[in-house]
Design a protein around this motif. Sequence first.
Motif, short mmCIF file in Angstrom:
data_model
loop_
_atom_site.label_atom_id
_atom_site.label_comp_id
_atom_site.label_asym_id
_atom_site.label_seq_id
_atom_site.Cartn_x
_atom_site.Cartn_y
_atom_site.Cartn_z
N ILE A 111 53.53 -41.91 2.40
CA ILE A 111 53.31 -42.33 1.00
C ILE A 111 53.49 -41.09 0.14
CG2 ILE A 111 51.49 -43.04 -0.62
CD1 ILE A 111 50.57 -44.86 1.80
N GLY A 112 54.23 -41.21 -0.96
CA GLY A 112 54.51 -40.02 -1.77
C GLY A 112 54.13 -40.20 -3.23
N ARG A 113 53.75 -39.11 -3.83
CA ARG A 113 53.40 -39.09 -5.25
C ARG A 113 53.86 -37.78 -5.86
NH1 ARG A 113 52.64 -43.56 -4.35
NH2 ARG A 113 50.82 -44.88 -4.74
N ALA A 114 54.16 -37.83 -7.13
CA ALA A 114 54.44 -36.56 -7.83
C ALA A 114 53.94 -36.66 -9.26
CB ALA A 114 55.92 -36.24 -7.81
N ALA A 115 53.61 -35.51 -9.81
CA ALA A 115 53.20 -35.40 -11.21
C ALA A 115 53.68 -34.04 -11.68
CB ALA A 115 51.69 -35.54 -11.32
N GLY A 116 53.30 -33.64 -12.85
CA GLY A 116 53.78 -32.34 -13.28
C GLY A 116 53.37 -31.99 -14.69
N GLU A 117 54.14 -31.05 -15.22
CA GLU A 117 53.89 -30.59 -16.58
C GLU A 117 54.21 -31.74 -17.52
OE1 GLU A 117 56.11 -27.08 -17.37
OE2 GLU A 117 55.32 -26.87 -19.39
N ASP A 118 53.36 -31.98 -18.48
CA ASP A 118 53.56 -33.10 -19.42
C ASP A 118 53.62 -34.44 -18.70
OD1 ASP A 118 53.50 -32.06 -21.99
OD2 ASP A 118 55.55 -31.32 -21.85
N ARG A 119 53.14 -34.50 -17.49
CA ARG A 119 53.19 -35.75 -16.73
C ARG A 119 51.91 -35.87 -15.92
NH1 ARG A 119 55.16 -40.66 -17.26
NH2 ARG A 119 56.18 -41.53 -15.43
N GLU A 120 50.90 -36.38 -16.57
CA GLU A 120 49.60 -36.54 -15.93
C GLU A 120 49.67 -37.63 -14.86
OE1 GLU A 120 47.47 -34.10 -16.95
OE2 GLU A 120 46.47 -35.02 -18.65
N ASN A 121 48.78 -37.57 -13.89
CA ASN A 121 48.56 -38.72 -13.01
C ASN A 121 47.75 -39.74 -13.82
OD1 ASN A 121 49.30 -37.71 -10.16
ND2 ASN A 121 48.12 -36.07 -11.09
N VAL A 122 47.90 -40.99 -13.44
CA VAL A 122 47.16 -42.03 -14.17
C VAL A 122 46.45 -42.95 -13.18
CG1 VAL A 122 48.50 -42.04 -16.31
CG2 VAL A 122 49.34 -43.31 -14.33
N LEU A 123 45.47 -43.65 -13.69
CA LEU A 123 44.69 -44.55 -12.82
C LEU A 123 45.43 -45.87 -12.69
CD1 LEU A 123 41.11 -43.70 -14.10
CD2 LEU A 123 42.13 -43.08 -11.89
N GLU A 124 46.60 -45.78 -12.09
CA GLU A 124 47.43 -46.98 -11.95
C GLU A 124 48.03 -47.00 -10.55
OE1 GLU A 124 50.51 -46.74 -14.90
OE2 GLU A 124 49.04 -46.74 -16.54
N PRO A 125 48.41 -48.20 -10.09
CA PRO A 125 49.17 -48.25 -8.84
C PRO A 125 50.45 -47.42 -9.02
CG PRO A 125 48.49 -50.45 -9.52
CD PRO A 125 48.15 -49.53 -10.65
N GLY A 126 50.81 -46.67 -8.01
CA GLY A 126 51.99 -45.82 -8.13
C GLY A 126 51.63 -44.42 -8.58
N SER A 127 50.36 -44.22 -8.92
CA SER A 127 49.92 -42.87 -9.23
C SER A 127 48.64 -42.65 -8.42
CB SER A 127 49.71 -42.69 -10.74
OG SER A 127 49.43 -41.34 -11.04
N TYR A 128 47.48 -42.82 -9.03
CA TYR A 128 46.25 -42.57 -8.25
C TYR A 128 46.04 -43.63 -7.16
CZ TYR A 128 41.51 -40.88 -7.39
OH TYR A 128 40.41 -40.35 -6.80
N TYR A 129 46.53 -44.83 -7.44
CA TYR A 129 46.30 -45.93 -6.48
C TYR A 129 47.60 -46.32 -5.76
CZ TYR A 129 42.01 -46.27 -9.16
OH TYR A 129 40.83 -45.97 -9.77
N LEU A 130 47.43 -47.01 -4.65
CA LEU A 130 48.59 -47.54 -3.93
C LEU A 130 49.22 -48.67 -4.74
CD1 LEU A 130 47.36 -47.90 -0.21
CD2 LEU A 130 48.70 -46.05 -1.24
N THR A 131 50.52 -48.84 -4.59
CA THR A 131 51.18 -50.00 -5.19
C THR A 131 50.96 -51.20 -4.26
OG1 THR A 131 53.23 -49.62 -4.01
CG2 THR A 131 53.01 -48.56 -6.17
N ALA A 132 51.27 -52.38 -4.80
CA ALA A 132 51.13 -53.59 -3.98
C ALA A 132 52.06 -53.49 -2.77
CB ALA A 132 51.45 -54.82 -4.82
#
Length: 831
Positions: A146-167
């Motif tokens: 499972i992979g995730r990325a974030a960065g400068e000007d790109r916060e993680n968010v409390l959404e599937p595909g970021s902090y949470y798994l997607t369906a």
Amino acid sequence: MTTSEVAQALTTATGEDRWVDPRLAELARRAAARGTVLLSNDGALPLATDQPVAVFGRVQVDWFSVGYGSGGDVNAPYTTTLLDSLEELGAAVDPELAATYRRWCAAQEPPVEEWGNWPRFYPEMELDDAVVTATAARAATAVLVIGRAAGEDRENVLEPGSYYLTAAERRLLAQVTGSFERTVVVVNSGNVMDLSWAAEAGVSALVLAWPGGMEGGRALAQVLTGVLEPGGRLTDTIARSYEHYPSAPFFGGKEFNNYAEDVFVGYRYFETLAPDTVLYPFGHGLGYTTIDLEPTGLRHDTETATVSLRATNTGQRPGSTVVQVYRGTPGTPGTPGTPGTPGGPVLPRPARELVAFTRTTELAPGAAEDLEVTFPLDRLASFDDSGATGHKDAWVIEPGTYPVHVGASVRDTAEAGRLEFADLVVVEQLAEALAPDPAHPFERMTLAPGADGPVVGWEPVPTSTVDLRARILDHLPEPITPTGTGGTTLDDVAEGRATLEDLVAQLSVDELAELSYGHVEMNSPLGAPGNAGAFGGLIEQLRARGIPPVITTDGPSGIRLSAWASLLPCGTALASTWDPPLLEQIAALHGAEMIRKGSDVLLAPGMNIHRDPLCGRNFEYYSEDPLVTGLCAAAVVRGIQSQGVAACPKHLACNNQETERIYNDSRVSARALREIYLRGFRICVQTAAPRTIMTSYNKINGQWAHYNYDLVTTILRGEWGYTGMVMTDWWMRYAPDPLFPALRDSATRVRAGVDVLMPGGRTWDSTRAEGHDDAVLSGYDPQDTSGEHLTLGEIQRTALNVLRMAASTRALHRARQQAERQAERAEQAER
Ligand code: BGC
């Protein structure tokens, strides 16, 4: 030398040079493996290479090697993926499934997005149940990535595909765990994400593979197959759910951010006030063997304490581990750190604080090693910003008995002994600085007595009582008497024929002011293409004095240029090794690469504290703990600077979120600043002497970091003795001076002690006409001795810092070599 001649001479990097020092690649791979954190393992790992394994998840192909933005934008000569690397190692990867993923990924290339809109995840391939069950018939073990990325000007968010798994990820997880005997889950992410699903899904092993740079895929393949051990230990606590983080109610505020949790950041909060909400504790990580750590003693002198212990490999495989030493708190057992309890301290203190760490050597099964870990006693001190101990604005060790714990995580410890303090010790008495603005008071977290130990309490944060205007006027630097023109050069200074002061005395005010601005653009024509900007000898008159243009490049994971450059493990990966000596070796080879590519200053390391798991730039930074942060950063700075080039630790300070980072006001107590947010910088400054430092974009207690006199002059230079140069983050905010009506913009900056505006020179503020920033000259009035205007001494101070930096870097050597080459050529032409 004309500008284009300088550019010609200094552009050493070419787009074709893909050569990577094999020693750097090797160490990068070792570090990526050593930073990989094995969170749980029921024996599924290491994989037996002769047993079939089915690898699921597109990230096995579309691997995240780094995060986004200036800290990730490196032209890596190559990257490695998990799937290729497993095959390269000869692992029995299920070929049919691998081919399916390769085909699908080739047809679904991850989207290339604009700055700040990068994908946080890649949509997953959906598989029919029949495909999964057919694969499970061929292999007992699955690896799911499972992979995730974030960065400068790109916060993680409390959404599937970021902090949470997607369906789709949930479905795949259920399919795989439902069909395979063993499922190993690899999380390839620069941030901590929700991991509560792993236990629910019954995974056999859970691995955190931080973006490991160009060698990351290969490193992980070696870890999964047991060629290398997973050496990483968590530098952050992983909570059961996001809401459990103490910063959660405050993080992400657009205009301001109250750091209301105060010093109770990360494990300092969890271990003291909410142990049940922890999924994986700070410092946790497993190897492939078990190493028993048994304390054998604790002794101390007046300055230091030393823990001795025996490490014994009680398992079946060779391996090493991290030895972590924590201080406990005086007080009644069971009520650690509760002010007001018998024997308890007056200041509310976290139950545990890391005071030292080291790694064992690699131990063969059955082998033992005796170790000693020494730490300065002042690591037991707290900062009293309220005066509760009777010593306001002092670092104090309160009287009492301090247990010292040693072990393999903040939880898994044994007591090594106790340190007794009969009386309060004032370690350092300081002046009040950088306390919150009385106009913006807030309540901060403290400890209140509860039935079963301390509970969360709240108290008003102590606010500033300093007359900053008077402080600044009282400390205006004496000017160096101008001597008019003279021919002193920077070479004369470097070779001891003249002092920096002699040179500065000969520079006109215009020349001095020029030194306080970088080149107006990123990608300065004076440096290698793709550089982040230049400062120093930007105009002919200055270059005529041998002052070279100094070329800066990003960043923490590699040299960011329009040229190939090594992509290294991200900051969190490096810190998870808990191995500063390894970091120093890598950084030294990286410094050598800077010279080859034409970079004088690497805008790294990133040192902001992991206050909250959603911060987009956490991958660039090290830890929730300031000691880990400071010691890792110091190692990197020492390594880079051992080559003659410079490091630039950033972002001083409190750049703990990307949301509105250029306007946000970080409101934080003087105590939390000293104990948490500034402490890593202090360690780095005092033990590694970085030649430059970058301020942050945000405000701290009402004033932007680049205008913040108390931050830069009172604390950084005054308290810590910093003698290097300070630059802004790229394009500071323009604003009138709140204390001196005749000043604004760069005049306020120079008065604060921030030497160079980077990239510099231009006004970008939408409320003002675009044009050259002339605030230093327009803020200067030679007739005014009152201090209402900028003084000659202040402009000279800036020039001294810039010139000292320029003289000490490789830029000077390079410019010298260039001059020598030119002289040679001229000689040859004459002959
Ligand atoms: C970032 C810095 C970086 C600079 C130059 C800024 O946006 O915050 O970390 O070094 O750009 O690229």
